[in-house]
Design an enzyme around this catalytic site. Structure first.
Site, mmCIF file in Angstrom:
data_model
loop_
_atom_site.group_PDB
_atom_site.id
_atom_site.type_symbol
_atom_site.label_atom_id
_atom_site.label_comp_id
_atom_site.label_asym_id
_atom_site.label_seq_id
_atom_site.Cartn_x
_atom_site.Cartn_y
_atom_site.Cartn_z
ATOM 1 N N THR A 97 0.258 -1.144 0.286
ATOM 2 C CA THR A 97 -0.401 -0.216 0.278
ATOM 3 C C THR A 97 0.492 1.432 -0.019
ATOM 4 O O THR A 97 0.543 2.411 -0.331
ATOM 5 C CB THR A 97 -1.101 -0.524 1.168
ATOM 6 O OG1 THR A 97 -1.822 -1.003 1.136
ATOM 7 C CG2 THR A 97 -1.632 0.579 1.287
ATOM 8 N N GLN A 114 -3.542 -13.447 1.239
ATOM 9 C CA GLN A 114 -4.832 -12.261 1.948
ATOM 10 C C GLN A 114 -6.217 -12.811 1.964
ATOM 11 O O GLN A 114 -7.166 -11.295 1.604
ATOM 12 C CB GLN A 114 -3.919 -11.493 2.602
ATOM 13 C CG GLN A 114 -3.207 -11.281 3.128
ATOM 14 C CD GLN A 114 -2.703 -9.626 3.715
ATOM 15 O OE1 GLN A 114 -3.066 -9.326 4.449
ATOM 16 N NE2 GLN A 114 -1.446 -9.144 2.805
ATOM 17 N N ARG A 138 -0.859 -8.512 11.352
ATOM 18 C CA ARG A 138 -1.240 -7.011 12.350
ATOM 19 C C ARG A 138 -0.728 -6.800 12.833
ATOM 20 O O ARG A 138 0.188 -5.362 12.689
ATOM 21 C CB ARG A 138 -2.906 -6.837 12.484
ATOM 22 C CG ARG A 138 -3.327 -6.922 11.538
ATOM 23 C CD ARG A 138 -4.267 -6.613 10.289
ATOM 24 N NE ARG A 138 -3.205 -7.349 9.252
ATOM 25 C CZ ARG A 138 -2.704 -6.651 7.639
ATOM 26 N NH1 ARG A 138 -2.974 -5.343 8.019
ATOM 27 N NH2 ARG A 138 -1.891 -8.479 7.061
HETATM 28 P P1 ATP Z 1 -0.748 -5.228 3.801
HETATM 29 O O1 ATP Z 1 -0.727 -6.794 3.435
HETATM 30 O O2 ATP Z 1 -1.088 -5.716 5.282
HETATM 31 O O3 ATP Z 1 -1.888 -4.741 3.356
HETATM 32 P P2 ATP Z 1 0.791 -3.948 2.820
HETATM 33 O O4 ATP Z 1 2.126 -4.951 2.158
HETATM 34 O O5 ATP Z 1 -0.016 -2.790 1.899
HETATM 35 O O6 ATP Z 1 0.803 -4.161 4.167
HETATM 36 P P3 ATP Z 1 1.845 -1.196 4.057
HETATM 37 O O7 ATP Z 1 0.596 -1.234 5.058
HETATM 38 O O8 ATP Z 1 2.270 -0.466 2.632
HETATM 39 O O9 ATP Z 1 2.264 -2.601 4.409
HETATM 40 O O10 ATP Z 1 3.336 -1.006 4.576
HETATM 41 C C1 ATP Z 1 3.923 -1.822 6.087
HETATM 42 C C2 ATP Z 1 4.302 -1.277 7.415
HETATM 43 O O11 ATP Z 1 5.182 -0.708 6.746
HETATM 44 C C3 ATP Z 1 4.532 0.179 7.361
HETATM 45 O O12 ATP Z 1 4.390 0.839 8.365
HETATM 46 C C4 ATP Z 1 4.539 1.174 6.453
HETATM 47 O O13 ATP Z 1 5.014 2.421 6.601
HETATM 48 C C5 ATP Z 1 6.548 0.385 6.220
HETATM 49 N N1 ATP Z 1 7.055 -0.027 5.354
HETATM 50 C C6 ATP Z 1 7.225 0.140 4.157
HETATM 51 N N2 ATP Z 1 7.848 0.521 2.988
HETATM 52 C C7 ATP Z 1 8.983 0.949 4.120
HETATM 53 C C8 ATP Z 1 10.245 1.096 3.873
HETATM 54 N N3 ATP Z 1 10.880 0.353 2.548
HETATM 55 N N4 ATP Z 1 10.913 1.426 4.707
HETATM 56 C C9 ATP Z 1 10.270 1.036 6.477
HETATM 57 N N5 ATP Z 1 9.219 1.548 6.054
HETATM 58 C C10 ATP Z 1 8.576 0.353 5.040
HETATM 59 MG MG MG Z 2 -1.835 -3.201 2.084
#
Ligand code: ATP
Ligand code: MG
Length: 747
Positions: free
Chosen positions: A37, A253, A603
């Site tokens: 995301t 998921q 989570r």
């Molecule tokens: P989900 O599958 O649960 O939807 P997601 O893949 O969408 O997860 P995000 O919610 O975008 O993941 O990111 C998870 C966490 O990791 C967030 O807190 C985000 O700020 C942090 N994050 C993502 N990329 C980086 C990065 N390159 N460096 C540091 N923190 C990061």
């Molecule tokens: Mg996400």
């Protein structure tokens, strides 16, 4: 390209690649917490800021309004200001398009959107006119069927061709066809139509499609694994021209198959868009090493998945803690105590989340948290005692205690539907005013009942009879018998059962769970209806705090998708609850539950705590439980705590699980065995309530009987509906035979 280095400096190589790959189809397939995301958000900012793309040329679709709102906030903060772009849910995007072009499909652009309540009314009218038996074809199941068809783009005609003209199929066809006709006639669309009609619009009018294809040069979809067939077609049609489509998701998921989500959409993306670039994000930024390992050891048991690996540079962190509680009260007490203990100086209440499988579980946490004065909020749901169905039944019970309680009477007068609209209701209230008597008295008057429509008159008559009967007999009944009686005789329970859908089930679950509240009160020796009602009134308005305030979050695992919390509690890790008993019969169902477990575990950022209760009362039914299959699947090295399953030794799934002399009275059965009934608490609670509806037993003087409240006694006299019993302890009582909870004792 004027790439903004600063903004992306913290992105990893693959994330940056995804942000910079703006042209052509792109699939970001990655596990939880890998920044999907965030990457999407950065990609939008990059397009606008560095590539000179106009915000209106971008379409970003997400799954819920909350997710759309959050994404907009993040984009705006990256761009230092508001942007005028479409970051919307599927339904909202389709609605916007249809508002402009609905006339292509023969609607006017000011068409009405029917919500599920409106749709029900339409089907109801059709069923009536077509003289279809509602018992055999409940309104909601017909509506569900129609919705299923629409999700799969099946028209009434194709339904007929595909499913033939058997009796059932013919009824469904007729209702569906007329339903479509009615909506069209009223210039109305239901929710499914919004999606379906947009897809049809695109098929029918090339110029319109072309216009949107040109406009949306960049399309992005979050949580793509949960799209259904029609949503998929919508995205596909729009992306055909520029082919700049980026979808992100995680097949592990996918948790909405029960609502038509089609996991193959994401698995087949490369086939659908040849030449698609696939980027896998493998670093997880969210969770500690142990949490991630735990998530993997569970999801690895699913057979139908794309192999993915995730790693983290974070420390191993704490192990997953596991607490085997005595019962659900102890479980809730433990979790509240842990939250209190862990919420030290640099922590906030909102860092804690309790994620449960079913809404009905929330009540115990609400109570244990308020007992410690910990603020909480129930997200995506309503606090237990504020739920409509609970308030309705409490209103019924108040009326049993005090029939003149007008507020309660007005609340339930048309709940379930008795054909009394607002106008009639107001007239009746006015009439009672003129007659200077309570509304209850007015409604009990046969002349008043006769003045209503035939249906409403009969319904009101029955309602008044039921309430009067329970009011008169209330001293002779246990609260639990009054409650079950009301569920049956007011038609409330039946109305929910007839809905025959997820919403009806969940409301029924909450009502059945209320039996536990009563049971608990009675177990503690409580016996007074007014005292009980007072207790409930107090419970329902404990601290009415502002929901945006810093508070512990309570929600279902489903609504937690996409979110993250430093501390996560997953209660109810028991077979039959999670995985749910229904899922245990089918491999697909079990895999979907396992994905839900994976969503839950991932989570957590820092700490995860799982709990189960060795004896659980749910829906007023207690039974011993077995620890969840998912706990057993977790690598034991990752867990600390009192897992009984960790100590036993028995071969399961060809693997060795340790078992010791564990004294669970529930016989141990390897998974896959018949664990039906004791775990189907909802089913058996329902049956128990229904059973109370049975015809009263024939009694005669001299019979020995057992009464739920008064115990054993001897029947002295039976006269009409009045039975006089001499109880061993309670003395002589005159009871209404039709509702007295009496059983004959055979000698
Ligand atoms: P989900 O599958 O649960 O939807 P997601 O893949 O969408 O997860 P995000 O919610 O975008 O993941 O990111 C998870 C966490 O990791 C967030 O807190 C985000 O700020 C942090 N994050 C993502 N990329 C980086 C990065 N390159 N460096 C540091 N923190 C990061
Ligand atoms: Mg996400």
């Amino acid at each position: 390209m004027t790439q903004n280095k600063d903004a992306f400096s913290h992105l990893n190589k693959e994330q940056r690649e995804a942000v910079l790959t703006t042209e052509g189809p792109l699939l970001i397939l990655a596990g939880a917490g890998s920044g999907k995301t965030s990457t999407m958000t950065h990609r939008i900012a990059h397009l606008i800021k560095d590539e000179g793309v106009e915000p209106w040329q971008i379409l970003a679709v997400t799954f819920t309004n909350k997710a759309a709102g959050e994404m907009r906030e993040r984009v705006e903060s990256l761009l230092d200001g508001p942007v005028n772009m479409w970051i919307l849910t599927f339904h909202a995007a389709c609605l916007r398009i249809l508002r402009r072009h609905a006339e292509v499909l023969g609607y006017s652009n000011s068409f009405t959107v029917y919500d599920p309540v409106d749709c029900k009314a339409v089907v109801k009218a059709i069923v009536k006119e077509e003289k279809i038996d509602e018992k055999q074809f409940p309104i909601s199941s017909l509506l569900g069927k129609i919705s299923d068809c629409k999700e799969q783009e099946i028209t009434p005609q194709t339904y007929r061709t595909a499913f033939g003209t058997g009796y059932r199929e013919d009824v469904i066809f007729r209702v569906y066809e007329r339903y479509e006709h009615e909506l069209k006639k009223n210039n109305a669309m239901d929710f499914d139509d919004l999606l379906l009609n947009t897809v049809r619009l695109f098929e029918r009018d090339e110029a319109v499609l072309d216009q949107y294809q040109r406009r949306f040069r960049y399309i992005m979809v979050d949580e793509y694994q949960d799209t259904n067939h029609v949503q998929y077609k919508f995205v596909r049609a729009l992306a055909e021209k520029h082919r700049n489509i980026c979808v992100v998701g995680d097949d592990d998921q996918c948790i909405y198959q029960w609502r038509g989500a089609d996991i193959t959409n994401i698995l087949d993306f490369e086939k659908d868009f040849p030449g698609a670039k696939v980027i896998k994000l493998e670093q997880n930024y969210r969770s500690t090493g142990n949490i991630l390992a735990a998530a993997h050891s569970v999801i690895a048991n699913n057979s139908r998945r794309k192999a993915k690996k995730l790693w983290t540079s974070a420390d191993e962190g704490q192990k997953i803690t596991y607490y085997r509680a005595e019962d659900e009260k102890d479980e809730a007490r433990y979790i509240a105590q842990e939250i209190d203990r862990l919420c030290t100086i640099d922590r906030q209440w909102k860092d804690f989340a309790v994620l449960y499988r079913t809404n009905a579980q929330s009540r115990n946490f609400e109570e244990s948290l308020s007992r410690r004065d910990i603020p909480y909020r129930v997200v995506g749901g309503v606090r237990y005692y504020e739920r409509k169905e609970i308030k309705d039944l409490v209103a019924y019970m108040r009326l049993v205690e005090n029939p003149d309680d007008e507020l309660s009477l007005l609340r339930i007068l048309n709940e379930p539907k008795r054909g009394i609209g607002n106008t009639t209701r107001d007239k009746l209230t006015a009439l009672a005013g003129v007659r200077q008597e309570s509304l209850f008295r007015t409604l009990s008057d046969p002349d008043v009942q006769d003045g209503l429509s035939a249906k409403a008159g009969k319904a009101v008559h029955e309602l008044m009879e039921t309430l009067t009967k329970y009011h008169d007999e209330r001293a002779n009944l246990l609260i639990s018998d009054i409650y079950d009686g009301l569920l049956n005789e007011t038609g409330y329970m039946k109305a929910l059962e007839d809905m025959n859908n997820v919403e009806g089930d969940s409301r029924l679950e909450n009502l059945l769970e209320f039996r536990t509240v009563i049971e608990d009160y009675q177990k503690e020796g409580g016996d007074s209806l007014p005292e009980f009602l007072e207790k409930i009134a107090l419970l329902s308005d404990i601290d009415n705090h502002d929901p945006s305030e810093n508070a512990v979050v309570l929600m279902t695992l489903h609504s937690a998708k996409g979110l993250e919390f430093p501390f996560v509690f997953m209660p109810g890790m028991e077979d039959g609850l999670f995985p749910g008993w229904r899922a245990q019969d089918s491999p697909d169902g079990l895999e979907e539950e396992r994905r839900l477990c994976y969503v839950g575990i991932t989570r957590a950022k820092e700490r995860l705590c799982m709990t189960s209760a060795s004896y659980r009362t749910l829906y007023g039914k207690g039974s011993y439980t077995r620890e969840s299959t998912f706990l057993r699947e977790m690598d034991p090295k990752l867990l600390v705590g009192d897992g009984v399953f960790q100590k036993r030794e028995e071969v399961m799934h060809g693997r060795s699980v340790k078992i010791d002399g564990y004294s669970n009275p529930e016989p141990y059965r390897p998974f896959g065995g018949n664990i039906g009934s004791p775990y189907d608490r909802m089913g058996s609670a329902k049956r128990e309530v229904h059973a109370k509806k049975k015809a009263p037993i024939a009694l005669a003087a001299g019979d020995k009987v057992f009464h739920n409240k008064f115990g054993e006694g001897l029947v002295i006299e039976v006269s009409g509906n009045v039975v006089s019993v001499m109880f061993d302890k309670a003395g002589l009582k005159k009871l209404a035979a039709d509702i007295a909870p009496l059983k004959k004792i055979q000698e």
